[in-house]
Design a protein around this motif. Structure first.
Motif, PDB file in Angstrom:
ATOM      1  N   TRP A  52       1.057  -1.252  -0.117  1.00  0.00           N
ATOM      2  CA  TRP A  52       0.077  -0.042  -0.036  1.00  0.00           C
ATOM      3  C   TRP A  52       0.793   1.045  -0.049  1.00  0.00           C
ATOM      4  CZ3 TRP A  52      -1.534   4.285   2.582  1.00  0.00           C
ATOM      5  CH2 TRP A  52      -2.785   4.899   2.279  1.00  0.00           C
ATOM      6  N   THR A  53       1.955   1.258   0.623  1.00  0.00           N
ATOM      7  CA  THR A  53       2.842   2.427   0.900  1.00  0.00           C
ATOM      8  C   THR A  53       3.949   2.508  -0.175  1.00  0.00           C
ATOM      9  OG1 THR A  53       4.350   1.205   2.462  1.00  0.00           O
ATOM     10  CG2 THR A  53       2.415   2.656   3.371  1.00  0.00           C
ATOM     11  N   GLY A  54       4.226   1.343  -0.637  1.00  0.00           N
ATOM     12  CA  GLY A  54       5.405   1.358  -1.696  1.00  0.00           C
ATOM     13  C   GLY A  54       6.811   1.306  -0.797  1.00  0.00           C
ATOM     14  N   ASN A  55       6.646   0.964   0.486  1.00  0.00           N
ATOM     15  CA  ASN A  55       7.889   1.351   1.301  1.00  0.00           C
ATOM     16  C   ASN A  55       8.285   0.001   1.686  1.00  0.00           C
ATOM     17  OD1 ASN A  55       9.671   1.592   3.220  1.00  0.00           O
ATOM     18  ND2 ASN A  55       8.559   3.412   4.349  1.00  0.00           N
ATOM     19  N   GLY A  60       4.107  -3.533   9.653  1.00  0.00           N
ATOM     20  CA  GLY A  60       2.540  -3.640   9.943  1.00  0.00           C
ATOM     21  C   GLY A  60       2.264  -3.973  11.316  1.00  0.00           C
ATOM     22  N   SER A  61       3.354  -4.184  12.222  1.00  0.00           N
ATOM     23  CA  SER A  61       2.947  -4.960  13.734  1.00  0.00           C
ATOM     24  C   SER A  61       1.984  -4.014  14.251  1.00  0.00           C
ATOM     25  CB  SER A  61       4.439  -4.903  14.341  1.00  0.00           C
ATOM     26  OG  SER A  61       4.824  -3.798  14.598  1.00  0.00           O
ATOM     27  N   GLU A 166      -2.081  11.344   7.846  1.00  0.00           N
ATOM     28  CA  GLU A 166      -0.886  12.037   7.292  1.00  0.00           C
ATOM     29  C   GLU A 166       0.389  11.219   7.823  1.00  0.00           C
ATOM     30  OE1 GLU A 166       1.495  15.833   9.231  1.00  0.00           O
ATOM     31  OE2 GLU A 166      -0.690  16.162   8.300  1.00  0.00           O
ATOM     32  N   ASP A 167       0.346  10.451   8.973  1.00  0.00           N
ATOM     33  CA  ASP A 167       1.386   9.695   9.494  1.00  0.00           C
ATOM     34  C   ASP A 167       1.328   8.343   8.480  1.00  0.00           C
ATOM     35  OD1 ASP A 167       1.981  11.342  11.408  1.00  0.00           O
ATOM     36  OD2 ASP A 167       1.084  10.082  13.034  1.00  0.00           O
ATOM     37  N   LEU A 168       0.290   8.030   8.067  1.00  0.00           N
ATOM     38  CA  LEU A 168       0.408   6.691   7.409  1.00  0.00           C
ATOM     39  C   LEU A 168       1.037   7.092   5.822  1.00  0.00           C
ATOM     40  CD1 LEU A 168      -0.220   4.017   6.850  1.00  0.00           C
ATOM     41  CD2 LEU A 168      -2.548   4.393   6.478  1.00  0.00           C
ATOM     42  N   TRP A 169       0.192   8.177   5.422  1.00  0.00           N
ATOM     43  CA  TRP A 169       0.988   8.646   4.105  1.00  0.00           C
ATOM     44  C   TRP A 169       2.481   9.064   4.004  1.00  0.00           C
ATOM     45  CZ3 TRP A 169      -0.638   8.020  -0.462  1.00  0.00           C
ATOM     46  CH2 TRP A 169      -2.223   7.819  -0.774  1.00  0.00           C
ATOM     47  N   LEU A 171       4.719   7.135   5.525  1.00  0.00           N
ATOM     48  CA  LEU A 171       5.322   6.199   5.087  1.00  0.00           C
ATOM     49  C   LEU A 171       5.592   5.481   3.781  1.00  0.00           C
ATOM     50  CD1 LEU A 171       3.696   3.406   7.536  1.00  0.00           C
ATOM     51  CD2 LEU A 171       6.010   4.526   7.944  1.00  0.00           C
ATOM     52  N   CYS A 172       4.847   6.344   3.122  1.00  0.00           N
ATOM     53  CA  CYS A 172       4.654   6.081   1.469  1.00  0.00           C
ATOM     54  C   CYS A 172       6.187   6.648   1.017  1.00  0.00           C
ATOM     55  CB  CYS A 172       3.669   6.844   0.667  1.00  0.00           C
ATOM     56  SG  CYS A 172       2.059   5.968   1.232  1.00  0.00           S
TER      57      CYS A 172
END
Length: 173
Positions: A52-55, A60-61, A166-169, A171-172
């Protein structure tokens, strides 16, 4: 920062009950949600988050994925409250088209959201509530928070965790 929890993959009793319900999409008027009988494994969750992030470094823990919508968007409990039990963690939705946000501040509020005919994918929609008797009974059995309108539940959750998306994005890559 989020806490990295142990690897407890047992569904809380409320989610186990949700998993036994067949949700009716009703041509867009129902709930687009397919609950899982178990959390995704740690490996599956990390793989999903990396995709999902491409990272390739994403971890995912902090997530316990427990269901999806018809397009592949996922619902998860997110360890956003360090030191608190799993049922007190926020419920988040990460859609297949890049949408992501907190939909309920905890599992109890998520049950009330379902009882009012809203699933994780519908949390952003402006639509009339469609109370469901079976889901209302389930929420009445398990909920520890008072029943409130679905829109209030979503608004309160997002106010409590304003930086989640914002924090999840971030990670991208």
């Amino acid at each position: 920062m989020t806490e990295t929890p142990g690897d407890d993959r047992r569904l809380p009793p409320a989610l186990a009950d949700v998993a036994r319900i067949e949700f009716d999409y009703a041509d867009g008027d129902g709930i687009d949600f397919e609950p899982y009988a178990a959390f995704d494994s740690a490996e599956e969750t990390t793989h999903w988050l990396r995709q999902w992030t491409g990272n390739p470094e994403a971890d995912g823990s902090a997530y316990r994925v427990f269901g999806q919508d018809g397009a592949g968007g996922l619902a998860a409990l997110w360890y956003g409250r360090p030191g608190r039990p799993l049922a007190e963690q926020p419920v988040v939705y990460v859609g297949s088209e890049g949408e992501c946000d907190v939909v309920a501040a905890n599992l109890s509020d998520f049950l009330w959201l379902l009882a009012d005919g809203m699933g994780p994918a519908e949390a952003d929609e402006e639509r009339a509530e469609h109370p469901d008797p079976e889901l209302t009974a389930l929420a009445e059995r398990h909920a520890t928070t008072p029943r409130r309108p679905a829109a209030d539940i979503v608004r309160e959750a997002r106010a409590a965790f304003p930086a989640f998306a914002e924090d999840l994005w971030a990670l991208c890559r």
